[in-house]
Design a protein around this motif. Structure first.
Motif, PDB file in Angstrom:
ATOM      1  N   ARG A 100       1.558   6.826  -6.763  1.00 42.29           N
ATOM      2  CA  ARG A 100       0.366   7.575  -7.173  1.00 42.29           C
ATOM      3  C   ARG A 100       0.235   8.971  -6.578  1.00 42.29           C
ATOM      4  NH1 ARG A 100      -4.694   3.561  -6.808  1.00 42.29           N
ATOM      5  NH2 ARG A 100      -5.698   5.587  -7.091  1.00 42.29           N
ATOM      6  N   TRP A 101       0.654   9.140  -5.318  1.00 43.07           N
ATOM      7  CA  TRP A 101       0.427  10.430  -4.686  1.00 43.07           C
ATOM      8  C   TRP A 101       1.136  11.601  -5.364  1.00 43.07           C
ATOM      9  CZ3 TRP A 101       0.273   9.667   1.393  1.00 43.07           C
ATOM     10  CH2 TRP A 101      -0.771   8.801   1.701  1.00 43.07           C
ATOM     11  N   PRO A 102       2.391  11.423  -5.851  1.00 39.35           N
ATOM     12  CA  PRO A 102       3.027  12.556  -6.535  1.00 39.35           C
ATOM     13  C   PRO A 102       2.239  13.027  -7.759  1.00 39.35           C
ATOM     14  CG  PRO A 102       4.662  10.936  -5.925  1.00 39.35           C
ATOM     15  CD  PRO A 102       3.325  10.308  -5.669  1.00 39.35           C
ATOM     16  N   ALA A 103       1.570  12.088  -8.423  1.00 44.63           N
ATOM     17  CA  ALA A 103       0.808  12.453  -9.631  1.00 44.63           C
ATOM     18  C   ALA A 103      -0.629  12.849  -9.306  1.00 44.63           C
ATOM     19  CB  ALA A 103       0.814  11.274 -10.609  1.00 44.63           C
ATOM     20  N   ASP A 104      -1.283  12.089  -8.411  1.00 40.44           N
ATOM     21  CA  ASP A 104      -2.701  12.308  -8.135  1.00 40.44           C
ATOM     22  C   ASP A 104      -2.960  13.285  -6.999  1.00 40.44           C
ATOM     23  OD1 ASP A 104      -2.941  10.359 -10.044  1.00 40.44           O
ATOM     24  OD2 ASP A 104      -3.502   8.763  -8.643  1.00 40.44           O
ATOM     25  N   ALA A 119       0.834  -1.208   0.000  1.00 38.25           N
ATOM     26  CA  ALA A 119       0.000   0.000   0.000  1.00 38.25           C
ATOM     27  C   ALA A 119       0.864   1.252   0.000  1.00 38.25           C
ATOM     28  CB  ALA A 119      -0.933  -0.009   1.211  1.00 38.25           C
ATOM     29  N   PHE A 120       1.922   1.254   0.820  1.00 36.12           N
ATOM     30  CA  PHE A 120       2.808   2.413   0.853  1.00 36.12           C
ATOM     31  C   PHE A 120       3.575   2.558  -0.464  1.00 36.12           C
ATOM     32  CE2 PHE A 120       2.007   2.295   5.397  1.00 36.12           C
ATOM     33  CZ  PHE A 120       2.005   3.643   5.722  1.00 36.12           C
ATOM     34  N   ALA A 121       3.944   1.424  -1.078  1.00 35.14           N
ATOM     35  CA  ALA A 121       4.618   1.488  -2.380  1.00 35.14           C
ATOM     36  C   ALA A 121       3.682   2.083  -3.431  1.00 35.14           C
ATOM     37  CB  ALA A 121       5.075   0.086  -2.796  1.00 35.14           C
ATOM     38  N   THR A 122       2.402   1.734  -3.369  1.00 34.75           N
ATOM     39  CA  THR A 122       1.420   2.308  -4.288  1.00 34.75           C
ATOM     40  C   THR A 122       1.278   3.806  -4.067  1.00 34.75           C
ATOM     41  OG1 THR A 122       0.214   0.202  -4.314  1.00 34.75           O
ATOM     42  CG2 THR A 122      -0.965   2.165  -5.090  1.00 34.75           C
ATOM     43  N   ALA A 123       1.329   4.227  -2.789  1.00 38.45           N
ATOM     44  CA  ALA A 123       1.263   5.659  -2.481  1.00 38.45           C
ATOM     45  C   ALA A 123       2.450   6.406  -3.086  1.00 38.45           C
ATOM     46  CB  ALA A 123       1.219   5.862  -0.963  1.00 38.45           C
TER      47      ALA A 123
END
Length: 410
Positions: free
Chosen positions: A49-53, A42-46
């Protein structure tokens, strides 16, 4: 949002949410390995994705939801256990939340839950520091004076035992607390120590986030168990130590030892509160435990308005009490430091040298020898001891201080 802002948000979320996400998934699936791996995914997904979304409005809920889905996906892929499939489907049920038990604070509840008496004391403390405290394996290894590889194996074996013995991950009731309090206090003490003098060169020399959190949690334990002498002692010890925090690091980032600190910069409100707690315990007439004696030693230090007023005979007497309770070589080392002020550096050095077999890999052992050898005029040996201490310490402020002291020797 910039990538830097997103990374900072992820870092903050990791500190605040990692333990909660892992605990929630462990309760749900009954498998610590699945919980940790799903949380990591989950943290790897963050990170992706978070820098873009952009950072979601509720990062904790986002991470928990994502980790739950990752766990469900993994269980379905493995297709090993039918009961796991049923538990995974419960994620989408509207089942009422489980009762909180005797402890309202979530993080403290996790610490009590992880300190299961079925595990050996050092094992449960190490596992809790890793899972809930968020300390790294090298930081935990330093606290136990073992190699990181040995600590990694210890934690791995603890997880395997939990799995094999089906130790229940259950929120403790009020009746469970006394059986777990010893481990909980050890966790809070070591968490505070890592903040007080951080062992990693990648962090600041003092981690106020850890010391503040350890004090907050210990206050909560004290409210739960106000008559427990060791809980009171640990809280007093933390307060009296934290009171000196702003005086411990110079403007240039160098460690300031106790005898050189500006005592006017100490936090008198914390000292007064710590002294009051120590007096309360003394008034009970009950024989003190380890944390109460350590608090009393710190009370003597902080009572003296000038280092020359320190009652070293009382401090040595308190250490004599502590040695009878705690045979740790670190306690013996600290006693020797006090003996040096009472009986001189030669007597203290003889006591320190007897600890070499136990503390050869401990930086404070070599730093203490270096100071005693310096006072005895044995400069060449002192320089060598300083060099060994510098090699072993990871604290940047301590490294700076030890390097200056070594380089002053001719």
């Amino acid at each position: 949002m910039s990538a830097t802002d997103a990374r900072e948000a992820i870092s903050r979320a990791h500190q605040a949410e990692w333990a909660r996400v892992v605990a929630a998934l462990t309760r749900r699936f009954g498998d610590l390995d699945i919980a940790e791996e799903a949380a990591a995914e989950a943290f790897a997904t963050a990170v992706e994705r978070w820098p873009a979304d952009g950072v979601p409005p509720n990062p904790g809920a986002w991470l928990t939801t994502t980790a739950n889905r990752k766990a469900v996906d993994r269980i379905r892929r493995e297709n090993k256990r039918d009961d796991k499939q049923k538990e995974a489907r419960m994620l989408y049920d509207d089942a009422p939340p489980e009762p909180l038990g005797a402890i309202d604070d979530e993080r403290l509840r996790l610490i009590f839950t992880c300190c299961h008496p079925a595990l050996a004391m050092q094992t449960r403390v190490a596992l809790t520091l890793r899972m809930v405290g968020g300390l790294t394996v090298p930081e935990i290894a330093h606290a136990f004076l073992v190699r990181p590889t040995a600590m990694e194996q210890r934690i791995t074996r603890a997880k395997a035992k939990i799995k094999a013995a089906r130790i229940p991950y259950r929120v403790p009731s009020a009746e469970d607390l006394p059986a777990r309090i010893c481990g909980v206090l050890a966790v809070l003490f070591l968490l505070f120590n890592e903040g007080y003098l951080a062992t990693s060169p990648d962090t600041g020399p003092v981690r106020h986030d850890l010391t503040a959190e350890a004090i907050r949690l210990t206050r909560l334990v004290h409210a739960l168990m106000p008559d427990d002498g060791e809980v009171t002692g640990l809280l007093a010890l933390m307060l009296l130590t934290e009171a000196r925090r702003t005086a411990r690091i110079s403007v240039s980032g160098e460690l300031v030892p106790l005898h050189e600190q500006d005592r006017g910069a100490w936090d008198r409100s914390l000292i007064d509160e710590g002294h009051r707690l120590v007096r309360e315990r003394l008034a009970t007439g009950v024989a003190p435990g380890r944390y109460q004696i350590l608090a009393a030693i710190n009370a003597v230090h902080t009572f003296a308005r000038d280092v020359r007023d320190t009652d070293w005979s009382q401090i040595v007497a308190l250490y004599d009490q502590l040695v009878r309770l705690d045979h740790s070589p670190i306690v013996a080392l600290n006693r020797a430091i006090a003996v040096a002020e009472l009986d001189g550096p030669e007597v203290a050095l003889a006591a320190v040298d007897r600890l070499e077999h136990h503390l050869a890999a401990y930086h404070a052992y070599h730093a203490t020898r270096a100071e005693l050898l310096r006072r005895l005029g044995r400069s060449h040996q002192s320089r060598a001891a300083y060099g060994k201490a510098i090699e072993l310490t990871g604290n940047t402020a301590e490294t700076t201080y030890l390097t200056r002291r070594r380089d002053q020797l001719r």
